[in-house]
Design a protein around this motif. Structure first.
Motif, short mmCIF file in Angstrom:
data_model
loop_
_atom_site.label_atom_id
_atom_site.label_comp_id
_atom_site.label_asym_id
_atom_site.label_seq_id
_atom_site.Cartn_x
_atom_site.Cartn_y
_atom_site.Cartn_z
N ALA A 44 2.20 11.45 -10.77
CA ALA A 44 1.62 12.79 -10.85
C ALA A 44 2.68 13.87 -10.72
CB ALA A 44 0.57 12.96 -9.76
N GLY A 45 3.95 13.47 -10.66
CA GLY A 45 5.03 14.45 -10.53
C GLY A 45 5.13 15.06 -9.15
N ILE A 46 4.66 14.33 -8.13
CA ILE A 46 4.69 14.82 -6.74
C ILE A 46 5.72 14.01 -5.96
CG2 ILE A 46 3.34 15.20 -4.65
CD1 ILE A 46 0.83 15.12 -6.44
N GLU A 47 6.56 14.68 -5.21
CA GLU A 47 7.59 13.98 -4.43
C GLU A 47 6.97 13.33 -3.19
OE1 GLU A 47 11.76 14.79 -1.98
OE2 GLU A 47 10.62 16.46 -2.83
N ALA A 48 7.27 12.04 -2.98
CA ALA A 48 6.84 11.34 -1.77
C ALA A 48 7.94 11.49 -0.72
CB ALA A 48 6.56 9.87 -2.07
N SER A 49 8.05 12.67 -0.16
CA SER A 49 9.14 12.94 0.79
C SER A 49 8.93 12.15 2.08
CB SER A 49 9.22 14.44 1.07
OG SER A 49 7.96 14.95 1.44
N PRO A 50 10.03 11.79 2.77
CA PRO A 50 9.94 10.92 3.95
C PRO A 50 9.02 11.44 5.04
CG PRO A 50 12.22 11.14 3.23
CD PRO A 50 11.42 12.10 2.43
N GLU A 51 8.96 12.76 5.22
CA GLU A 51 8.13 13.29 6.32
C GLU A 51 6.64 13.09 6.07
OE1 GLU A 51 8.86 16.89 3.56
OE2 GLU A 51 10.00 15.15 4.31
N LEU A 52 6.26 12.71 4.86
CA LEU A 52 4.85 12.48 4.54
C LEU A 52 4.36 11.10 4.98
CD1 LEU A 52 4.65 14.02 0.95
CD2 LEU A 52 3.42 14.84 2.97
N GLU A 53 5.27 10.23 5.38
CA GLU A 53 4.89 8.86 5.75
C GLU A 53 5.14 8.62 7.23
OE1 GLU A 53 5.75 4.22 4.36
OE2 GLU A 53 6.74 5.90 3.34
N VAL A 54 4.11 8.18 7.95
CA VAL A 54 4.22 7.90 9.38
C VAL A 54 3.61 6.54 9.68
CG1 VAL A 54 4.25 10.32 10.13
CG2 VAL A 54 2.06 9.16 9.78
N HIS A 55 3.94 5.99 10.85
CA HIS A 55 3.49 4.65 11.23
C HIS A 55 2.35 4.74 12.24
CE1 HIS A 55 7.63 3.94 9.78
NE2 HIS A 55 7.08 2.87 9.25
N GLY A 56 1.23 4.07 11.92
CA GLY A 56 0.05 4.11 12.78
C GLY A 56 -0.32 2.81 13.42
N HIS A 57 0.42 1.71 13.14
CA HIS A 57 0.24 0.42 13.81
C HIS A 57 -1.15 -0.19 13.61
CE1 HIS A 57 4.14 0.74 15.92
NE2 HIS A 57 3.86 2.02 15.95
N PHE A 58 -1.88 0.25 12.61
CA PHE A 58 -3.16 -0.35 12.24
C PHE A 58 -4.22 -0.32 13.35
CE2 PHE A 58 -0.85 -2.05 8.60
CZ PHE A 58 -1.80 -1.89 7.60
N ARG A 114 0.83 -1.20 0.00
CA ARG A 114 0.00 0.00 0.00
C ARG A 114 0.87 1.26 0.00
NH1 ARG A 114 -4.78 -2.20 4.17
NH2 ARG A 114 -5.11 -4.12 2.96
N ALA A 115 1.97 1.23 0.75
CA ALA A 115 2.89 2.36 0.73
C ALA A 115 3.52 2.51 -0.65
CB ALA A 115 3.97 2.18 1.80
N ALA A 116 3.83 1.39 -1.28
CA ALA A 116 4.41 1.45 -2.63
C ALA A 116 3.42 2.03 -3.63
CB ALA A 116 4.86 0.05 -3.06
N GLY A 117 2.15 1.67 -3.49
CA GLY A 117 1.12 2.22 -4.37
C GLY A 117 0.93 3.72 -4.18
N TRP A 118 1.00 4.16 -2.92
CA TRP A 118 0.93 5.60 -2.62
C TRP A 118 2.09 6.35 -3.28
CZ3 TRP A 118 4.60 7.78 0.97
CH2 TRP A 118 4.39 9.13 1.27
N ARG A 119 3.30 5.81 -3.13
CA ARG A 119 4.47 6.46 -3.74
C ARG A 119 4.35 6.47 -5.27
NH1 ARG A 119 7.22 2.72 -0.52
NH2 ARG A 119 7.54 3.49 1.60
N GLN A 120 3.89 5.36 -5.83
CA GLN A 120 3.76 5.28 -7.28
C GLN A 120 2.78 6.32 -7.81
OE1 GLN A 120 2.88 1.34 -8.81
NE2 GLN A 120 2.10 2.15 -10.74
N ALA A 121 1.63 6.46 -7.14
CA ALA A 121 0.64 7.43 -7.59
C ALA A 121 1.20 8.84 -7.52
CB ALA A 121 -0.63 7.32 -6.74
N LEU A 122 1.90 9.17 -6.44
CA LEU A 122 2.49 10.50 -6.33
C LEU A 122 3.54 10.72 -7.43
CD1 LEU A 122 2.99 11.02 -2.48
CD2 LEU A 122 1.11 11.82 -3.93
N GLY A 123 4.38 9.71 -7.64
CA GLY A 123 5.41 9.83 -8.65
C GLY A 123 4.85 10.03 -10.04
#
Length: 345
Positions: A209-223, A198-207
Motif C-alpha cells: 500500500a506504499g506505507i512504511e512499516a517503521s520499527p516503532e510501529l511494532e511492539v512485543h505483547g507476549h501473546f 504474521r509480522a511478515a504479512g503485516w509488513r507486506q500489506a503495508l509495503g
C-alpha cells in the motif's frame, strides 16, 4: 457370559492377533477378513477392551501432548479438540507442560518424560530447537506439530502470512495509514513461528500500500492480555498519531483495548483494534478478528498421529484458513485527534 477375543477368533477362523488388528483398523489385514471379523464380533456382542488391546499390542494407547500453556485460548481449544478425537478412539492424553518465564525463557523439552509412556506425540504451539526435535524423534514415535512447523515435521497450522495480510488490508481499506502491530516475544524468531509470519504479512500489506512499516510501529505483547496492554501503552508513546493496531492474537488485542481505556481513548472512534483467533469473548466486546478453528486443528493433528501409528503415510502439511469477522472495534480513522495522548491519571 460375555464373548472374549478367543471366541471371535475361533468363530472367524483367524488368530486373536488378527482379530485385534482388524477391530482396531490396523493395516495388513485383508478387507474381506476385516469385514468377517467385525461381523462375527457384532454377532457375539464382543467389545474390544482398550486395556486388553494395549497389553496384546505392547502399546500404551496414550498420546503425549507437549504444550507451553493450557490456559490460553488457542492452546486450550487445540488440546480439547485433540483430546476428544483421541478419546473417541480409546486413547488417553499425557499432557506435558511447563512454566515459561519471560526473562529466563522456557526449560528444554525432556524426552524422558515421554519414554515408554506414549505411542505418539503432538507438539502444540511450541517452536522447538533442532536438537529438541532430534531427541524427540529418537523416541521412535510418530510426531505431529500443531500451530508451528519446521525441520520437515508433519504440521497442522494456519496460513499465518495470509491471515495478517487480510487483517492489515482490512484496516488499510478503512483508510488507516498509521497501523501498529503487536507481535509475540522478542525471541520468537523461528522462520516457522506464527508471530514471524504474521509480522511478515503485516509488513507486506503495508509495503504493497506504499506505507512504511517503521520499527516503532511494532511492539512485543507476549501473546497474553497483560502483555498486550503494556505494549499498547508503549506503542501509543512511540506513535502518538496511531489510528489502528493489528494484534497477533485476540488476547493481546483485549490488552490493547484496556490500554486505550487507561488513556481515556475510545475504540474505534480514536483507535481501531483487531486480533487473530475468534476468542469466545470477542463477540461480547465487539472485537474484529481473524477467526480460526483451533479445536478442528487439534482434532486433525490427533487423527493424523493415529493414522501414522496405524502405518498410514501422513500429509506433510495441513493448512487451515482464517475468516475475517468484522465487528465494532474497527472503523475509519478519526479526524483531528490530538497528536499527543498521555496516560490517564
Amino acid at each position: 457370559m460375555a464373548a472374549g477375543i478367543e471366541d471371535v477368533a475361533r468363530a472367524a477362523g483367524v488368530s486373536t492377533a488378527t482379530v485385534s488388528r482388524a477391530l482396531r483398523g490396523l493395516p495388513n489385514v485383508h478387507a474381506a477378513t476385516r469385514d468377517r471379523v467385525r461381523s462375527v464380533a457384532e454377532e457375539l456382542g464382543y467389545v474390544a477392551s482398550p486395556s486388553a488391546a494395549s497389553l496384546a499390542s505392547g502399546r500404551t494407547r496414550t498420546i503425549g501432548l507437549i504444550s507451553p500453556w493450557i490456559n490460553r485460548w488457542f492452546f486450550s481449544n487445540v488440546i480439547e479438540g485433540a483430546e476428544r478425537a483421541l478419546r473417541a478412539q480409546g486413547f488417553d492424553v499425557l499432557l506435558y507442560t511447563f512454566e515459561v518465564d519471560r526473562q529466563a525463557g522456557r526449560p528444554r523439552v525432556d524426552p524422558s518424560v515421554l519414554r515408554r509412556r506414549v505411542d505418539g506425540i503432538l507438539v502444540v504451539g511450541l517452536p522447538l530447537e533442532p536438537d529438541e526435535v532430534e531427541v524427540l524423534q529418537r523416541l521412535g514415535h510418530p510426531m505431529v506439530c500443531i500451530g508451528w512447523g519446521g525441520f520437515g515435521m508433519v504440521t497442522v497450522r494456519l496460513d499465518d502470512r495470509q491471515t495478517a495480510l487480510t487483517a492489515t488490508n482490512h484496516l488499510i481499506g478503512l483508510g488507516h495509514r498509521r497501523i501498529g502491530h503487536i507481535t509475540g516475544a522478542p525471541d520468537d524468531v523461528s522462520p516457522w513461528s506464527p508471530p514471524v509470519d504474521r509480522a511478515a504479512g503485516w509488513r507486506q500489506a503495508l509495503g504493497e500500500a506504499g506505507i512504511e512499516a517503521s520499527p516503532e510501529l511494532e511492539v512485543h505483547g507476549h501473546f497474553d492480555t497483560p502483555g498486550g496492554r503494556a505494549s499498547m501503552h508503549r506503542l501509543l508513546d512511540q506513535v502518538p498519531d496511531l489510528t489502528a493496531v493489528f494484534a497477533a492474537s485476540d488476547e493481546m488485542a483485549m490488552g490493547a483495548i484496556l490500554a486505550l481505556r487507561d488513556r481515556g481513548l475510545r475504540m474505534p472512534e480514536d483507535v481501531s483494534v483487531m486480533g487473530v483467533d475468534g476468542h469466545d469473548m470477542g463477540e461480547i466486546i465487539g472485537l474484529t478478528t481473524m477467526a480460526q478453528a483451533a479445536g478442528e486443528q487439534g482434532a486433525a493433528g490427533a487423527r493424523i498421529v493415529l493414522d501414522m501409528i496405524a502405518g498410514c503415510a501422513p500429509p506433510q502439511e495441513v493448512v487451515y484458513p482464517t475468516r475475517l469477522v468484522v465487528r465494532a472495534s474497527t472503523a475509519p480513522p478519526p479526524r483531528g485527534r490530538p497528536s499527543v495522548v498521555r496516560r490517564a491519571g
